[in-house]
Design a protein around this motif. Structure first.
Motif, PDB file in Angstrom:
ATOM      1  N   THR A 361       0.820  -1.210   0.000  1.00  0.00           N
ATOM      2  CA  THR A 361       0.000   0.000   0.000  1.00  0.00           C
ATOM      3  C   THR A 361       0.851   1.257   0.000  1.00  0.00           C
ATOM      4  OG1 THR A 361      -0.094  -0.079   2.417  1.00  0.00           O
ATOM      5  CG2 THR A 361      -1.878  -1.131   1.213  1.00  0.00           C
ATOM      6  N   GLY A 362       2.114   1.122   0.400  1.00  0.00           N
ATOM      7  CA  GLY A 362       2.962   2.306   0.463  1.00  0.00           C
ATOM      8  C   GLY A 362       3.638   2.655  -0.847  1.00  0.00           C
ATOM      9  N   GLY A 363       3.471   1.801  -1.883  1.00  0.00           N
ATOM     10  CA  GLY A 363       4.103   2.078  -3.167  1.00  0.00           C
ATOM     11  C   GLY A 363       5.603   2.174  -3.037  1.00  0.00           C
ATOM     12  N   ASN A 364       6.207   3.026  -3.849  1.00  0.00           N
ATOM     13  CA  ASN A 364       7.662   3.153  -3.856  1.00  0.00           C
ATOM     14  C   ASN A 364       8.202   3.865  -2.621  1.00  0.00           C
ATOM     15  OD1 ASN A 364       7.611   1.888  -6.302  1.00  0.00           O
ATOM     16  ND2 ASN A 364       7.812   3.759  -7.506  1.00  0.00           N
ATOM     17  N   GLU A 365       7.290   4.462  -1.814  1.00  0.00           N
ATOM     18  CA  GLU A 365       7.741   5.162  -0.614  1.00  0.00           C
ATOM     19  C   GLU A 365       7.920   4.206   0.554  1.00  0.00           C
ATOM     20  OE1 GLU A 365       8.691   8.356  -0.599  1.00  0.00           O
ATOM     21  OE2 GLU A 365       8.326   8.176  -2.749  1.00  0.00           O
ATOM     22  N   ALA A 366       7.553   2.960   0.396  1.00  0.00           N
ATOM     23  CA  ALA A 366       7.709   1.970   1.464  1.00  0.00           C
ATOM     24  C   ALA A 366       8.886   1.056   1.153  1.00  0.00           C
ATOM     25  CB  ALA A 366       6.437   1.141   1.607  1.00  0.00           C
ATOM     26  N   MET A 367       9.625   0.663   2.188  1.00  0.00           N
ATOM     27  CA  MET A 367      10.615  -0.392   2.038  1.00  0.00           C
ATOM     28  C   MET A 367       9.844  -1.700   1.978  1.00  0.00           C
ATOM     29  SD  MET A 367      13.664  -1.622   1.827  1.00  0.00           S
ATOM     30  CE  MET A 367      14.849  -0.357   2.308  1.00  0.00           C
ATOM     31  N   SER A 368       9.957  -2.421   0.874  1.00  0.00           N
ATOM     32  CA  SER A 368       9.116  -3.595   0.647  1.00  0.00           C
ATOM     33  C   SER A 368       9.942  -4.815   0.278  1.00  0.00           C
ATOM     34  CB  SER A 368       8.100  -3.314  -0.472  1.00  0.00           C
ATOM     35  OG  SER A 368       7.343  -2.165  -0.193  1.00  0.00           O
ATOM     36  N   CYS A 369       9.463  -5.967   0.727  1.00  0.00           N
ATOM     37  CA  CYS A 369      10.161  -7.224   0.431  1.00  0.00           C
ATOM     38  C   CYS A 369       9.155  -8.362   0.473  1.00  0.00           C
ATOM     39  CB  CYS A 369      11.278  -7.452   1.447  1.00  0.00           C
ATOM     40  SG  CYS A 369      12.400  -8.808   1.020  1.00  0.00           S
ATOM     41  N   ILE A 370       9.408  -9.409  -0.302  1.00  0.00           N
ATOM     42  CA  ILE A 370       8.567 -10.600  -0.329  1.00  0.00           C
ATOM     43  C   ILE A 370       9.429 -11.829  -0.079  1.00  0.00           C
ATOM     44  CG2 ILE A 370       7.142 -12.086  -1.796  1.00  0.00           C
ATOM     45  CD1 ILE A 370       6.132  -9.597  -3.190  1.00  0.00           C
ATOM     46  N   VAL A 371       8.945 -12.707   0.791  1.00  0.00           N
ATOM     47  CA  VAL A 371       9.621 -13.972   1.079  1.00  0.00           C
ATOM     48  C   VAL A 371       8.855 -15.101   0.407  1.00  0.00           C
ATOM     49  CG1 VAL A 371      10.243 -15.638   2.873  1.00  0.00           C
ATOM     50  CG2 VAL A 371      10.579 -13.190   3.267  1.00  0.00           C
ATOM     51  N   SER A 372       9.569 -15.953  -0.308  1.00  0.00           N
ATOM     52  CA  SER A 372       8.979 -17.133  -0.926  1.00  0.00           C
ATOM     53  C   SER A 372       9.763 -18.352  -0.471  1.00  0.00           C
ATOM     54  CB  SER A 372       9.018 -17.022  -2.454  1.00  0.00           C
ATOM     55  OG  SER A 372       8.464 -18.168  -3.056  1.00  0.00           O
ATOM     56  N   SER A 373       9.100 -19.277   0.173  1.00  0.00           N
ATOM     57  CA  SER A 373       9.801 -20.450   0.698  1.00  0.00           C
ATOM     58  C   SER A 373      10.243 -21.372  -0.430  1.00  0.00           C
ATOM     59  CB  SER A 373       8.901 -21.227   1.657  1.00  0.00           C
ATOM     60  OG  SER A 373       9.519 -22.439   2.050  1.00  0.00           O
ATOM     61  N   GLY A 374      11.519 -21.705  -0.428  1.00  0.00           N
ATOM     62  CA  GLY A 374      12.052 -22.684  -1.363  1.00  0.00           C
ATOM     63  C   GLY A 374      12.450 -23.961  -0.656  1.00  0.00           C
ATOM     64  N   MET A 375      11.819 -24.233   0.495  1.00  0.00           N
ATOM     65  CA  MET A 375      12.240 -25.387   1.290  1.00  0.00           C
ATOM     66  C   MET A 375      11.860 -26.720   0.647  1.00  0.00           C
ATOM     67  SD  MET A 375      13.886 -23.693   3.348  1.00  0.00           S
ATOM     68  CE  MET A 375      14.581 -25.125   4.160  1.00  0.00           C
ATOM     69  N   THR A 376      10.993 -26.704  -0.359  1.00  0.00           N
ATOM     70  CA  THR A 376      10.702 -27.946  -1.084  1.00  0.00           C
ATOM     71  C   THR A 376      11.592 -28.094  -2.325  1.00  0.00           C
ATOM     72  OG1 THR A 376       8.952 -26.867  -2.378  1.00  0.00           O
ATOM     73  CG2 THR A 376       8.299 -27.946  -0.317  1.00  0.00           C
ATOM     74  N   PHE A 377      12.554 -27.197  -2.488  1.00  0.00           N
ATOM     75  CA  PHE A 377      13.486 -27.260  -3.605  1.00  0.00           C
ATOM     76  C   PHE A 377      14.140 -28.649  -3.636  1.00  0.00           C
ATOM     77  CE2 PHE A 377      17.683 -25.569  -5.457  1.00  0.00           C
ATOM     78  CZ  PHE A 377      17.185 -25.548  -6.748  1.00  0.00           C
ATOM     79  N   PRO A 378      14.039 -29.402  -4.745  1.00  0.00           N
ATOM     80  CA  PRO A 378      14.446 -30.814  -4.747  1.00  0.00           C
ATOM     81  C   PRO A 378      15.944 -31.037  -4.960  1.00  0.00           C
ATOM     82  CG  PRO A 378      13.552 -30.251  -6.876  1.00  0.00           C
ATOM     83  CD  PRO A 378      13.429 -28.999  -6.028  1.00  0.00           C
ATOM     84  N   VAL A 379      16.762 -30.323  -4.194  1.00  0.00           N
ATOM     85  CA  VAL A 379      18.203 -30.470  -4.381  1.00  0.00           C
ATOM     86  C   VAL A 379      18.651 -31.893  -4.084  1.00  0.00           C
ATOM     87  CG1 VAL A 379      18.683 -29.683  -2.022  1.00  0.00           C
ATOM     88  CG2 VAL A 379      20.442 -29.450  -3.793  1.00  0.00           C
ATOM     89  N   GLY A 380      17.942 -32.596  -3.205  1.00  0.00           N
ATOM     90  CA  GLY A 380      18.307 -33.972  -2.871  1.00  0.00           C
ATOM     91  C   GLY A 380      17.803 -35.000  -3.859  1.00  0.00           C
ATOM     92  N   LYS A 381      17.100 -34.544  -4.917  1.00  0.00           N
ATOM     93  CA  LYS A 381      16.588 -35.459  -5.944  1.00  0.00           C
ATOM     94  C   LYS A 381      17.105 -35.104  -7.334  1.00  0.00           C
ATOM     95  CE  LYS A 381      12.290 -36.377  -3.399  1.00  0.00           C
ATOM     96  NZ  LYS A 381      10.806 -36.334  -3.440  1.00  0.00           N
ATOM     97  N   ALA A 382      17.999 -34.119  -7.410  1.00  0.00           N
ATOM     98  CA  ALA A 382      18.492 -33.655  -8.711  1.00  0.00           C
ATOM     99  C   ALA A 382      19.707 -34.447  -9.172  1.00  0.00           C
ATOM    100  CB  ALA A 382      18.813 -32.173  -8.640  1.00  0.00           C
ATOM    101  N   ASP A 383      19.598 -35.758  -9.130  1.00  0.00           N
ATOM    102  CA  ASP A 383      20.650 -36.655  -9.604  1.00  0.00           C
ATOM    103  C   ASP A 383      20.294 -37.094 -11.015  1.00  0.00           C
ATOM    104  OD1 ASP A 383      22.434 -38.675 -10.163  1.00  0.00           O
ATOM    105  OD2 ASP A 383      21.930 -39.913  -8.433  1.00  0.00           O
ATOM    106  N   PHE A 384      21.039 -36.587 -11.986  1.00  0.00           N
ATOM    107  CA  PHE A 384      20.795 -36.915 -13.390  1.00  0.00           C
ATOM    108  C   PHE A 384      21.600 -38.133 -13.838  1.00  0.00           C
ATOM    109  CE2 PHE A 384      19.387 -32.545 -13.121  1.00  0.00           C
ATOM    110  CZ  PHE A 384      18.277 -32.508 -13.960  1.00  0.00           C
ATOM    111  N   GLY A 385      21.957 -38.974 -12.885  1.00  0.00           N
ATOM    112  CA  GLY A 385      22.681 -40.200 -13.203  1.00  0.00           C
ATOM    113  C   GLY A 385      24.152 -40.145 -12.884  1.00  0.00           C
ATOM    114  N   THR A 386      24.646 -38.983 -12.428  1.00  0.00           N
ATOM    115  CA  THR A 386      26.071 -38.840 -12.101  1.00  0.00           C
ATOM    116  C   THR A 386      26.294 -38.410 -10.651  1.00  0.00           C
ATOM    117  OG1 THR A 386      26.063 -36.540 -12.885  1.00  0.00           O
ATOM    118  CG2 THR A 386      26.640 -38.245 -14.488  1.00  0.00           C
ATOM    119  N   GLY A 387      25.225 -38.327  -9.880  1.00  0.00           N
ATOM    120  CA  GLY A 387      25.356 -37.930  -8.486  1.00  0.00           C
ATOM    121  C   GLY A 387      24.640 -36.614  -8.202  1.00  0.00           C
ATOM    122  N   LEU A 388      24.493 -36.311  -6.928  1.00  0.00           N
ATOM    123  CA  LEU A 388      23.778 -35.115  -6.508  1.00  0.00           C
ATOM    124  C   LEU A 388      24.635 -33.861  -6.711  1.00  0.00           C
ATOM    125  CD1 LEU A 388      22.127 -36.422  -3.209  1.00  0.00           C
ATOM    126  CD2 LEU A 388      20.973 -35.898  -5.378  1.00  0.00           C
TER     127      LEU A 388
END
Length: 448
Positions: A361-388
């Motif tokens: 609501t403050g437009g450009n006069e407000a300090m603004s930030c958005i948090v988006s959780s990436g905790m489901t990011f599949p870094v532990g499943k990104a093995d394309f056949g050569t390892g994680l």
């Protein structure tokens, strides 16, 4: 199917781009409408990249698996076009995905300062020129490679793209149990007919969180001087934040509260207010029975809170976390998401956008930030056949009035977080000056 598109010379070596089409023909060219929740997204591209040491995935293996995976994930092989009302929709043409292979001549992967994103990490992800998605494989001297992807946010959210990444990796390593196929059932997010009579409180919340717009907003002047960083947060510091936030508060709520106070500390005298938003996924809110578990598309809302910057500095972390919990819980309901679908329907074809994206609501006069959780990011499943991978992160330097921060699990699997930030330099300075929580990402942490 792979067809040669172009070959170009660049400073770092030779870039070869091909277009990888689905291994099997898709249905005859047809259009898949974007859902009302997709239509809330302006044209934004999101990137992700994975760093592999020896042995690293090869171009041949990645392209073969990609062609197979695109059979189920055929929208990623299409194009976004305008319908008769000027709204974006998917043309499922089987065009394919642009795949670029390049070599970082004279550079070792261990030498890349991953935390200092603006020093060159953006070269590791493709600049999407056409289609819905692009892929880039960067090979480094003395082995090692980076797999980068860029996709159109109007087509899917991070949850959806994570499903694709898991399926692509499983196909590449020849998994005998491939993940479930994605669902494109637009009926799950269809407007109610006749429109449901919403409670006044639901209407008021939607009107506060979203706004009609006549065109995509121009980037504010401050965006041009935003910085991109990746920090590390130790597991012990995350646990400490959660404890300080008080009983019943999640790690993400505690983290958001802490970040909110840092943003207030970085605010200029003109920015008397500080706006903080959180991206909320609506899949389990709309269907607690799991009917949307495999849904491919956007199912997001962005609630936010606004507090005077000076007041934020005087509040306890627990008090700020209570406020975060309050306005997140208010929007994390099935009624809110169903009401939002109906609200967009009543507005069409006029577009709308999240107010938090525009700076609240403050437009450009407000300090603004958005948090988006990436905790489901599949870094532990990104093995394309050569390892994680040794390291992985999102990259999202969006042209919005608000900063963007995404915490993700470390590839080390030790409970640490990696945090991608796209913020004003003043916010990054405050993050780096505090004695705890945000720590510089050193290459020794990634490649030890």
């Amino acid at each position: 199917m792979v067809k040669l598109e172009a070959t170009k010379e660049h400073d770092d070596g030779c870039d070869v781009t091909v277009t990888v089409a689905p291994a099997l023909p898709v249905q005859e060219r047809h259009r898949l409408p974007l859902s009302n929740l997709d239509l809330l997204l302006p044209p934004l591209d999101v990137s992700v990249f994975f760093c592999y040491l020896h042995p690293a995935p090869t171009a041949a293996g990645l392209k073969e698996a990609l062609a197979k995976t695109l059979v189920a994930y055929y929208p990623l092989a299409g194009e976004v076009v305008a319908n008769g009302d000027g709204e974006p929709e998917l043309l499922c043409s089987g065009r394919g995905v642009d795949f670029t292979e390049t070599t970082a001549a004279g550079v070792e992967l261990r030498e890349v300062r991953l935390g200092a994103v603006d020093e060159g990490v953006e070269k590791l992800v493709p600049a999407k020129k056409a289609g819905v998605m692009a892929v880039k494989l960067t090979n480094f001297r003395c082995c090692g490679a980076v797999v980068g992807c860029t996709f159109d946010h109007r087509v899917c959210d991070a949850y959806s793209f994570n499903m694709f990444l898991v399926a692509w990796a499983a196909t590449a390593r020849g998994s005998s149990a491939p993940p479930p196929a994605p669902s494109f059932r637009r009926s799950l997010v269809a407007p109610r007919n006749p429109p449901h009579q919403r409670a006044p409180s639901t209407d008021a919340l939607i009107d506060r969180l979203f706004s009609p717009r006549s065109a995509a907003p121009p980037p504010p002047a401050a965006v041009g001087r935003s910085v991109n960083r990746i920090y590390r947060i130790a597991a012990a510091d995350i646990a400490a934040l959660k404890a300080w936030a008080g009983p019943g508060r999640t790690k993400l709520e505690a983290f958001t509260a802490h970040l909110w106070q840092l943003c207030a500390r970085a605010a200029s005298p003109r920015q008397s207010q500080c706006c903080m938003g959180v991206v909320v996924d609506g899949r389990t809110r709309m269907f607690p029975d799991g009917a949307m578990k495999a849904y491919f598309g956007n199912v997001l809302t962005i609630p936010y809170g606004v507090i005077d910057s000076e007041d934020l500095g005087l509040m306890s972390l627990a008090g700020v976390a209570d406020d975060v919990h309050r306005w997140v819980a208010e929007a994390a309901t099935g009624d809110h998401f169903r009401g939002l679908v109906d609200w967009v329907e009543a507005l069409r074809p006029k577009p709308a956008a999240a107010r938090a994206y525009l700076g609240g609501t403050g437009g450009n006069e407000a300090m603004s930030c958005i948090v988006s959780s990436g905790m489901t990011f599949p870094v532990g499943k990104a093995d394309f056949g050569t390892g994680l991978p040794a390291f992985a992160s999102y990259h999202f330097p969006w042209p919005a009035g608000a900063g963007y921060v995404m915490p993700m699990p470390s590839a080390r699997g030790d409970g640490d977080w990696l945090v991608y930030v796209h913020v004003a330099p003043e916010v990054a300075k405050v993050m780096e000056e505090e004695s705890t929580v945000f720590q510089a990402l050193e290459n020794s942490y990634v490649f030890e």
